[in-house]
Write a protein that holds these residues in place. Structure first.
Motif, PDB file in Angstrom:
ATOM      1  N   LYS A 102       0.822  -1.215   0.000  1.00  0.00           N
ATOM      2  CA  LYS A 102       0.000   0.000   0.000  1.00  0.00           C
ATOM      3  C   LYS A 102       0.856   1.266   0.000  1.00  0.00           C
ATOM      4  CE  LYS A 102      -4.320  -1.591   1.946  1.00  0.00           C
ATOM      5  NZ  LYS A 102      -5.356  -1.281   2.922  1.00  0.00           N
ATOM      6  N   ASP A 125       2.384  -4.069  -4.015  1.00  0.00           N
ATOM      7  CA  ASP A 125       0.948  -4.329  -3.879  1.00  0.00           C
ATOM      8  C   ASP A 125       0.287  -3.034  -3.429  1.00  0.00           C
ATOM      9  OD1 ASP A 125      -1.578  -5.401  -3.591  1.00  0.00           O
ATOM     10  OD2 ASP A 125      -1.068  -6.690  -1.886  1.00  0.00           O
ATOM     11  N   PRO A 127      -2.756  -1.713  -4.096  1.00  0.00           N
ATOM     12  CA  PRO A 127      -4.102  -1.792  -3.528  1.00  0.00           C
ATOM     13  C   PRO A 127      -4.182  -2.633  -2.254  1.00  0.00           C
ATOM     14  CG  PRO A 127      -3.983  -3.078  -5.553  1.00  0.00           C
ATOM     15  CD  PRO A 127      -2.661  -2.376  -5.395  1.00  0.00           C
ATOM     16  N   GLN A 129      -4.581  -5.920  -2.019  1.00  0.00           N
ATOM     17  CA  GLN A 129      -5.490  -7.065  -2.137  1.00  0.00           C
ATOM     18  C   GLN A 129      -4.806  -8.387  -1.828  1.00  0.00           C
ATOM     19  OE1 GLN A 129      -8.474  -5.148  -2.021  1.00  0.00           O
ATOM     20  NE2 GLN A 129      -9.015  -7.172  -2.724  1.00  0.00           N
ATOM     21  N   THR A 130      -3.602  -8.582  -2.331  1.00  0.00           N
ATOM     22  CA  THR A 130      -2.895  -9.842  -2.082  1.00  0.00           C
ATOM     23  C   THR A 130      -2.542  -9.969  -0.605  1.00  0.00           C
ATOM     24  OG1 THR A 130      -2.059  -9.886  -4.338  1.00  0.00           O
ATOM     25  CG2 THR A 130      -0.878 -11.220  -2.735  1.00  0.00           C
ATOM     26  N   ILE A 132      -4.309  -9.247   1.847  1.00  0.00           N
ATOM     27  CA  ILE A 132      -5.464  -9.827   2.541  1.00  0.00           C
ATOM     28  C   ILE A 132      -5.374 -11.346   2.514  1.00  0.00           C
ATOM     29  CG2 ILE A 132      -7.979 -10.118   2.451  1.00  0.00           C
ATOM     30  CD1 ILE A 132      -8.086  -7.195   1.373  1.00  0.00           C
ATOM     31  N   ASP A 133      -4.973 -11.905   1.369  1.00  0.00           N
ATOM     32  CA  ASP A 133      -4.837 -13.363   1.256  1.00  0.00           C
ATOM     33  C   ASP A 133      -3.768 -13.913   2.189  1.00  0.00           C
ATOM     34  OD1 ASP A 133      -6.804 -13.296  -0.702  1.00  0.00           O
ATOM     35  OD2 ASP A 133      -5.350 -13.247  -2.347  1.00  0.00           O
TER      36      ASP A 133
END
Length: 180
Positions: A102, A125, A127, A129-130, A132-133
């Motif tokens: 971020k 990364d 955004p 999003q990865t 979060i995974d």
């Protein structure tokens, strides 16, 4: 007896307060168990920080163990951890992979130019999003991933010399014993 009730209530509250202080001081607050330990790392495809036209995937990193270090230029604790990673990276025996989280690319590049770049691979990364995974709470966090892509160790918060000696190096040594 009813006049003593407030006194006993006060003593009970003091006892609970004291227990809470003891509990927090005697337990590692960064030791949040990860449900991903001993499970395959999530699949990912993230752009390289310095060449966003190129992508780094989980498959690209298979074949040898690596330490995935989540960092950001806005992260104060990352600045505390970074000199230690710079010093230790060459001696760890695993590839150090940077995961910029971020963060604006120009900010991350300027931060690395100022502080140095210990990473053999560096992906971004923006955004998040990865992350979060991976179950990332915040930067810094680090994941030791074996040659088959399985997460073997997770650290929330910055590394310290003690944590590297007592946790990370033994985890890396255990990976080397597992290797065929």
């Amino acid at each position: 007896m009813s006049r003593l009730l407030p006194f006993f209530a006060f003593l009970a509250l003091c006892g609970l307060f004291g227990f809470g202080i003891w509990w927090n001081s005697s337990h590692d607050q960064t030791a949040i168990p990860s449900p991903l330990i001993n499970k395959p790392a999530p699949d990912f495809a993230l752009p390289e920080l310095y060449d966003p036209s190129r992508t780094v995937t989980k498959a690209d990193l298979l074949g040898k163990p690596y330490l995935l270090n989540v960092f950001a230029s806005w992260c104060i604790e990352c600045g505390v951890e970074h000199p230690l990673l710079q010093a230790e990276a060459p001696t760890l025996g695993v590839t150090l992979v940077g995961y910029n989280y971020k963060d604006q690319p120009q900010d991350a590049k300027a931060w690395l130019e100022k502080h140095g770049n210990p990473y053999a691979v560096l992906m971004a990364d923006l955004p998040g999003q990865t992350a979060i995974d991976f179950g990332v709470y915040a930067a810094p966090e680090s994941f030791l991933i074996d040659a088959k892509g399985v997460i073997r160790y997770k650290r929330i918060g910055p590394f310290t010399p003690e944590v590297i000696e007592k946790e990370l190096k033994p985890a890396i040594a255990a990976l080397k014993k597992e290797a065929p």
